[in-house]
Every structure is written in structure tokens, then in C-alpha cells.
Design a protein around this motif. Structure first.
Motif, PDB file in Angstrom:
ATOM      1  N   ALA A 116       2.149  11.905  14.417  1.00  0.00           N
ATOM      2  CA  ALA A 116       0.796  11.718  14.951  1.00  0.00           C
ATOM      3  C   ALA A 116       0.704  12.273  16.367  1.00  0.00           C
ATOM      4  N   GLN A 117       1.746  12.023  17.163  1.00  0.00           N
ATOM      5  CA  GLN A 117       1.776  12.529  18.546  1.00  0.00           C
ATOM      6  C   GLN A 117       1.729  14.053  18.574  1.00  0.00           C
ATOM      7  N   ALA A 118       2.331  14.671  17.550  1.00  0.00           N
ATOM      8  CA  ALA A 118       2.388  16.141  17.496  1.00  0.00           C
ATOM      9  C   ALA A 118       1.114  16.768  16.939  1.00  0.00           C
ATOM     10  N   GLY A 119       0.146  15.930  16.534  1.00  0.00           N
ATOM     11  CA  GLY A 119      -1.127  16.459  16.059  1.00  0.00           C
ATOM     12  C   GLY A 119      -1.286  16.519  14.561  1.00  0.00           C
ATOM     13  N   PHE A 120      -0.346  15.937  13.822  1.00  0.00           N
ATOM     14  CA  PHE A 120      -0.421  15.906  12.365  1.00  0.00           C
ATOM     15  C   PHE A 120      -1.637  15.089  11.943  1.00  0.00           C
ATOM     16  N   ALA A 121      -2.381  15.550  10.950  1.00  0.00           N
ATOM     17  CA  ALA A 121      -3.592  14.855  10.491  1.00  0.00           C
ATOM     18  C   ALA A 121      -3.233  13.827   9.424  1.00  0.00           C
ATOM     19  N   GLY A 122      -3.583  12.584   9.668  1.00  0.00           N
ATOM     20  CA  GLY A 122      -3.303  11.502   8.708  1.00  0.00           C
ATOM     21  C   GLY A 122      -4.585  10.860   8.239  1.00  0.00           C
ATOM     22  N   PRO A 123      -4.535  10.120   7.117  1.00  0.00           N
ATOM     23  CA  PRO A 123      -5.721   9.397   6.640  1.00  0.00           C
ATOM     24  C   PRO A 123      -6.234   8.415   7.696  1.00  0.00           C
ATOM     25  N   GLN A 124      -7.528   8.239   7.721  1.00  0.00           N
ATOM     26  CA  GLN A 124      -8.142   7.345   8.702  1.00  0.00           C
ATOM     27  C   GLN A 124      -8.351   5.917   8.185  1.00  0.00           C
ATOM     28  N   ARG A 125      -8.322   5.759   6.850  1.00  0.00           N
ATOM     29  CA  ARG A 125      -8.535   4.421   6.266  1.00  0.00           C
ATOM     30  C   ARG A 125      -7.386   4.121   5.300  1.00  0.00           C
ATOM     31  N   PRO A 126      -6.174   3.972   5.841  1.00  0.00           N
ATOM     32  CA  PRO A 126      -5.014   3.838   4.956  1.00  0.00           C
ATOM     33  C   PRO A 126      -4.983   2.552   4.143  1.00  0.00           C
ATOM     34  N   TYR A 127      -5.681   1.531   4.613  1.00  0.00           N
ATOM     35  CA  TYR A 127      -5.634   0.238   3.921  1.00  0.00           C
ATOM     36  C   TYR A 127      -6.747   0.113   2.893  1.00  0.00           C
ATOM     37  N   GLU A 128      -8.005   0.258   3.361  1.00  0.00           N
ATOM     38  CA  GLU A 128      -9.153  -0.031   2.508  1.00  0.00           C
ATOM     39  C   GLU A 128      -9.772   1.200   1.873  1.00  0.00           C
ATOM     40  N   GLY A 129      -9.282   2.396   2.210  1.00  0.00           N
ATOM     41  CA  GLY A 129      -9.851   3.619   1.657  1.00  0.00           C
ATOM     42  C   GLY A 129      -9.608   3.759   0.160  1.00  0.00           C
ATOM     43  N   ARG A 130     -10.351   4.652  -0.485  1.00  0.00           N
ATOM     44  CA  ARG A 130     -10.147   4.901  -1.915  1.00  0.00           C
ATOM     45  C   ARG A 130      -8.730   5.419  -2.124  1.00  0.00           C
ATOM     46  N   PHE A 131      -7.996   4.785  -3.018  1.00  0.00           N
ATOM     47  CA  PHE A 131      -6.573   5.079  -3.256  1.00  0.00           C
ATOM     48  C   PHE A 131      -5.718   4.793  -2.016  1.00  0.00           C
ATOM     49  N   GLY A 132      -6.196   3.860  -1.164  1.00  0.00           N
ATOM     50  CA  GLY A 132      -5.390   3.406  -0.027  1.00  0.00           C
ATOM     51  C   GLY A 132      -4.397   2.345  -0.466  1.00  0.00           C
ATOM     52  N   LEU A 133      -3.726   1.758   0.500  1.00  0.00           N
ATOM     53  CA  LEU A 133      -2.644   0.806   0.217  1.00  0.00           C
ATOM     54  C   LEU A 133      -3.096  -0.334  -0.696  1.00  0.00           C
ATOM     55  N   ILE A 134      -4.244  -0.936  -0.387  1.00  0.00           N
ATOM     56  CA  ILE A 134      -4.653  -2.146  -1.114  1.00  0.00           C
ATOM     57  C   ILE A 134      -4.945  -1.827  -2.573  1.00  0.00           C
ATOM     58  N   ASP A 135      -5.701  -0.758  -2.821  1.00  0.00           N
ATOM     59  CA  ASP A 135      -6.030  -0.399  -4.202  1.00  0.00           C
ATOM     60  C   ASP A 135      -4.800   0.024  -5.004  1.00  0.00           C
ATOM     61  N   THR A 136      -3.994   0.899  -4.425  1.00  0.00           N
ATOM     62  CA  THR A 136      -2.879   1.443  -5.206  1.00  0.00           C
ATOM     63  C   THR A 136      -1.804   0.407  -5.477  1.00  0.00           C
ATOM     64  N   HIS A 137      -1.490  -0.423  -4.477  1.00  0.00           N
ATOM     65  CA  HIS A 137      -0.381  -1.351  -4.633  1.00  0.00           C
ATOM     66  C   HIS A 137      -0.785  -2.633  -5.360  1.00  0.00           C
ATOM     67  N   LEU A 138      -2.030  -3.059  -5.197  1.00  0.00           N
ATOM     68  CA  LEU A 138      -2.439  -4.348  -5.766  1.00  0.00           C
ATOM     69  C   LEU A 138      -3.305  -4.226  -7.005  1.00  0.00           C
ATOM     70  N   GLN A 139      -3.884  -3.041  -7.233  1.00  0.00           N
ATOM     71  CA  GLN A 139      -4.697  -2.807  -8.429  1.00  0.00           C
ATOM     72  C   GLN A 139      -5.737  -3.934  -8.601  1.00  0.00           C
ATOM     73  N   GLY A 140      -5.700  -4.654  -9.723  1.00  0.00           N
ATOM     74  CA  GLY A 140      -6.715  -5.686  -9.999  1.00  0.00           C
ATOM     75  C   GLY A 140      -6.712  -6.838  -9.014  1.00  0.00           C
ATOM     76  N   LEU A 141      -5.560  -7.087  -8.390  1.00  0.00           N
ATOM     77  CA  LEU A 141      -5.489  -8.180  -7.410  1.00  0.00           C
ATOM     78  C   LEU A 141      -6.185  -7.832  -6.092  1.00  0.00           C
ATOM     79  N   ALA A 142      -6.622  -6.584  -5.952  1.00  0.00           N
ATOM     80  CA  ALA A 142      -7.313  -6.186  -4.715  1.00  0.00           C
ATOM     81  C   ALA A 142      -8.558  -7.037  -4.464  1.00  0.00           C
ATOM     82  N   SER A 143      -9.133  -7.600  -5.539  1.00  0.00           N
ATOM     83  CA  SER A 143     -10.346  -8.419  -5.376  1.00  0.00           C
ATOM     84  C   SER A 143     -10.056  -9.699  -4.589  1.00  0.00           C
ATOM     85  N   GLU A 144      -8.787 -10.117  -4.540  1.00  0.00           N
ATOM     86  CA  GLU A 144      -8.429 -11.365  -3.852  1.00  0.00           C
ATOM     87  C   GLU A 144      -8.075 -11.155  -2.381  1.00  0.00           C
ATOM     88  N   VAL A 145      -8.021  -9.904  -1.938  1.00  0.00           N
ATOM     89  CA  VAL A 145      -7.599  -9.604  -0.564  1.00  0.00           C
ATOM     90  C   VAL A 145      -8.708  -9.940   0.428  1.00  0.00           C
TER      91      VAL A 145
END
Length: 467
Positions: free
Chosen positions: A230-259
Motif C-alpha cells: 500500500a505504501q508503494a502505491g499498489f491499488a487495493g479494494p476499498q471495501r474488503p469487508y462488506e463489498g460484493r465478494f468481500g470477506l463477510i460474503d465469501t467466508h460466511l456465505q448464508g451466515l452473513a445475515s447474522e453479522v
């Protein structure tokens, strides 16, 4: 994968809230209670790193890490070895978490210190930061790790991930970003990059494999890498948790509704969740602590000669698949690691030995006929009125040969809430752990370095005593 997410979207960008909090945090803004607790938890973690050297898993893991590592100026605890910061962080994470005796936040079911401290120590040493700067970064990481774990309500475990293995990537990215002086936007980016490395599958439960031990250190390695990118200017996702196919959706699938995604940013900087973190008095999975304590109470009451016919352990229902099932395997653990995750074995050992220390995890203890006969008489059931996940509650009942049944219930486990361990108890635990690796004088030297560090002390000076 659900084409439409079932996550309730948070009001604001989670990574942005965490990044702004970490970027703006100063040592002066951290309450004295939080700073003191930080020092206590760091002492506890370092003691565990020394103790791990005493066990068979340490050598192969460290040799493998060293074989792949880059040279650098970051210390590996307990050996005369310096590596590149991210490799030292991997090694120290492996050592701190190796015995599963490290601190736990009950509501998030993560080991937060090991999710933050390896990155904090290694980067602070290699950048010549002060102890105060390191503590500030560590506290930012603790809040990140705990809040992410708490929001998913045990969800990572339910779908087969090791929660500490997941959150350590993000907390370490935040810690590294803080110590590298990144902007808030760069810390967002670092979290975004970390979303592509965050893993830690629980398949180790099948055969007592060693992989869980390396998960938090791997998160530290990944988080440090992400911050540098990131310090070197690499472009990363801006919504890693709640974005479409972000951490919550991919890792929790149907349980994402309880987050509860909004809870991650709520009261950041005013409600310090790390104050609810528990230091373990017993070297076993925290889920078993209430039952272990209840068993020890009964053992003291009954004395060593009681003829026990049956033992019933009452555990929080959500924990049964991890520490009580399948019962056929749990009653005869094949390794120290399997034993740590067996309520039947731990409770049996408490009755047999009137204690549960690292010695109860030795090969000799695993083959002890007295312990194994008691484990075979132990049944685990759902605890009806559980205080989990706020506390690791539990109860034990014993039926004796004379027909009597006695029960002990522990609503709040030792180490949690107002039953938090005192500094004297933490130092006692440290001496027992570090003493497995160091002579008494060495233990004193390390303790003095840790407890006398001031905000101005260079982290390098402290780490020199730990090598």
C-alpha cells in the motif's frame, strides 16, 4: 456463492473507520487502564513464546521459517536469530500461539494479542520505533481484531475457519500501517490487500496437525506485506469487508445475515473492547475453562480417594462440536494438541492431578491410565443457562460410588471480567512458562526489560533482552 448478498450493509465503510481510528490514535489518547492491560498481555504473550521452545513443534516450524526467510534486524524470541521483519513476525506468532495458552476475547472468540503483537514487535524493532509507538499500534490492532471477530458472532468457526487466522491479516495490516506512518487511505488499501490472503482452515482438528499454530504469524507476515505494498502505491479494494465478494460474503456465505457490521466501528476510541480480553490460567482451549475450574473445585472438596463412577460436563452448546465431539476420539487424545481440545480429557486430568498445567499435556500424561479411565466415564452435554460468549462458563457433576452426586458451576471463568488475573498471577504464569527455556536469572532479565519499558524506550533495547 449467493449472487445477492444477505449481509445487512453497514452505515459507513468499515475499513475506512478502522483506518482513520488507527491513523489518528496517539498514546496520550489511550486510557491508563488500556495501557496497563496492554503491558500485562504483552508479558503473558512473551512468556508463552519462550515456553514453546520446550516442545517438539518449535524446531521444525522455526527451521522451515528460517529456510525461507530473508535476513534482517528483527528478533526471534528465545533464539539468537534475526530475520526480516515479516519472517520474524511469522516465527514469533508461531511461538506465541503454539501452546494455545494465549489471551482470548470471549465475545469475538479470537486470540487478539497474537493477531497484533508479532507484527508490532517486528516492525517496531526494524524501524527503530519507541515502546510507546509500538503500544499505540498494538492497541489499534487489538481493537481491529476483536471488533471483526465480535461482529461475526462465532461465524468463522461455524463454517470451518480459525477466526484468529482470519482477523490477524487485517489487524496486522493496521498495525504495520500505523508503524510505517501510512495515511488513512493507505491503511484502507492495506486492509483491502489483506482480504486476499485471509484464511486459516480448521482441518487441523482432524489429526492434531500443527497448522493452527502458524495461522496468526502468517497473518502478521501478510499484513506487513500488505502495508508495504500500500505504501508503494499498489491499488487495493476499498471495501474488503462488506463489498460484493468481500470477506463477510465469501467466508460466511448464508451466515452473513447474522453479522453486525455496524458494531465494528461503533464507539471506536471510546469503548475499548480489549479491556474484556482474558488471560488464560490453563493451557487448553478457552471453551473448557469453566468446566476445568468446576472440576478442580470438586476435586478439592472430594479429596484424592473419592470413587468416581460418572462425570457430566455442561458446556456452551456452540462449543460442543469443537471440544466434545466426536466423543470416541476426545476420550483418548493422540497428541497434546488434541488433548487441549478435549473437555473429557481436561476434566479427567483435573480430577486425577488436582491441577492442569503444561505437564498434563506431556506424552506420559496422555497415556496415564487413571486419567484415561476417568475420561472414559465423562459425558458432555449442553449447558442450560450459559453465559457464553460473554464468559466461558461451565459446570461439572460427579456421581460417586456411594450414590452421591455433587455439582459445581462456574458462571464466569477465572481470567475474565472482574476475575481478571492480577499482575502477580501474570508474572507467576510468565515465570513458569519462560522458565522452561531460560535460567532464573534470564527470566528476571526479560521480566525487567518488559516491565521497566517506558514510552521512550527503544523497542530494540527490549527485543535485545528477548533474543
Amino acid at each position: 456463492m449467493h449472487s445477492t448478498s444477505v449481509l445487512r450493509q453497514p452505515a459507513g465503510n468499515i475499513a475506512q473507520a478502522l483506518a482513520t481510528f488507527a491513523h489518528d490514535l496517539t498514546l496520550a489518547a489511550i486510557p491508563e487502564t488500556v495501557r496497563t492491560k496492554s503491558a500485562h498481555h504483552i508479558v503473558d504473550a512473551i512468556g508463552l513464546a519462550f515456553a514453546s521452545h520446550h516442545f517438539p513443534f518449535a524446531g521444525p516450524g522455526l527451521n522451515g521459517i528460517r529456510a525461507a526467510a530473508g535476513s534482517g534486524n528483527a528478533t526471534v524470541i528465545g533464539v539468537d536469530v534475526q530475520l526480516a521483519a515479516r519472517d520474524a513476525a511469522l516465527a514469533n506468532g508461531y511461538l506465541i500461539h503454539g501452546l494455545d495458552f494465549d489471551d482470548t476475547h470471549p465475545a469475538s472468540i479470537v486470540h487478539p494479542s497474537v493477531a497484533c503483537l508479532p507484527a508490532a514487535l517486528a516492525l517496531a524493532e526494524s524501524t527503530n520505533a519507541s515502546w510507546g509507538q509500538m503500544i499505540t499500534a498494538y492497541v489499534a490492532g487489538m481493537e481491529t481484531a476483536i471488533r471483526l471477530g465480535r461482529a461475526v458472532k462465532g461465524g468463522f468457526h461455524h463454517v470451518g475457519f480459525h477466526a484468529t487466522g482470519i482477523v490477524s491479516h487485517f489487524s496486522s495490516a493496521v498495525v504495520a500501517g500505523k508503524l510505517l506512518g501510512l495515511t488513512a487511505e493507505q491503511i484502507v488499501c492495506a486492509q483491502g490487500i489483506a482480504a486476499s490472503t485471509a484464511s486459516g482452515v480448521q482441518v487441523f482438528l482432524e489429526n492434531g496437525a500443527w497448522t493452527k499454530r502458524m495461522h496468526p504469524g502468517w497473518g502478521a507476515l501478510a499484513g506487513i506485506t500488505a502495508a508495504h505494498m500500500a505504501q508503494a502505491g499498489f491499488a487495493g479494494p476499498q471495501r474488503p469487508y462488506e463489498g460484493r465478494f468481500g470477506l463477510i460474503d465469501t467466508h460466511l456465505q448464508g451466515l452473513a445475515s447474522e453479522v453486525d457490521a455496524d458494531s465494528i466501528a461503533e464507539e471506536l476510541g471510546s469503548n475499548w473492547t480489549m479491556l474484556d480480553t482474558s488471560i488464560k490460567p490453563y493451557p487448553v482451549c478457552h471453551f473448557i475453562h469453566g468446566c476445568a475450574e468446576a472440576a478442580l473445585q470438586l476435586r478439592r472438596e472430594l479429596g484424592p480417594d473419592a470413587k468416581i463412577e460418572r462425570i457430566v460436563c455442561e458446556l456452551p452448546e456452540a462449543t460442543l462440536p469443537i471440544v466434545a465431539e466426536p466423543a470416541s476420539a476426545k476420550v483418548v487424545p493422540k497428541s497434546d494438541y488434541e488433548a487441549k481440545f478435549s473437555a473429557q480429557f481436561v476434566v479427567a486430568a483435573c480430577f486425577a492431578r488436582e491441577r492442569f498445567t503444561l505437564a498434563e499435556l506431556s506424552d506420559q500424561s496422555l497415556r496415564d491410565p487413571h486419567i484415561l479411565s476417568l475420561a472414559a466415564k465423562t459425558e458432555c452435554i449442553k449447558e442450560a443457562a450459559s453465559n457464553f460468549p460473554k464468559y466461558f462458563s461451565g459446570a461439572v457433576s460427579v456421581t460417586l460410588a456411594d450414590g452421591r452426586t455433587l455439582r459445581a458451576h462456574v458462571p464466569m471463568n477465572l481470567g475474565s471480567g472482574e476475575r481478571a488475573l492480577s499482575l502477580d498471577e501474570i508474572v507467576g504464569k510468565f515465570r513458569g512458562n519462560a522458565g522452561l527455556r531460560l535460567p532464573a536469572q534470564g527470566v528476571d532479565t526479560v521480566l525487567d526489560a518488559l516491565l521497566s519499558a517506558t514510552p521512550e524506550t527503544p523497542v530494540r533495547d527490549v527485543m535485545r533482552a528477548l533474543g
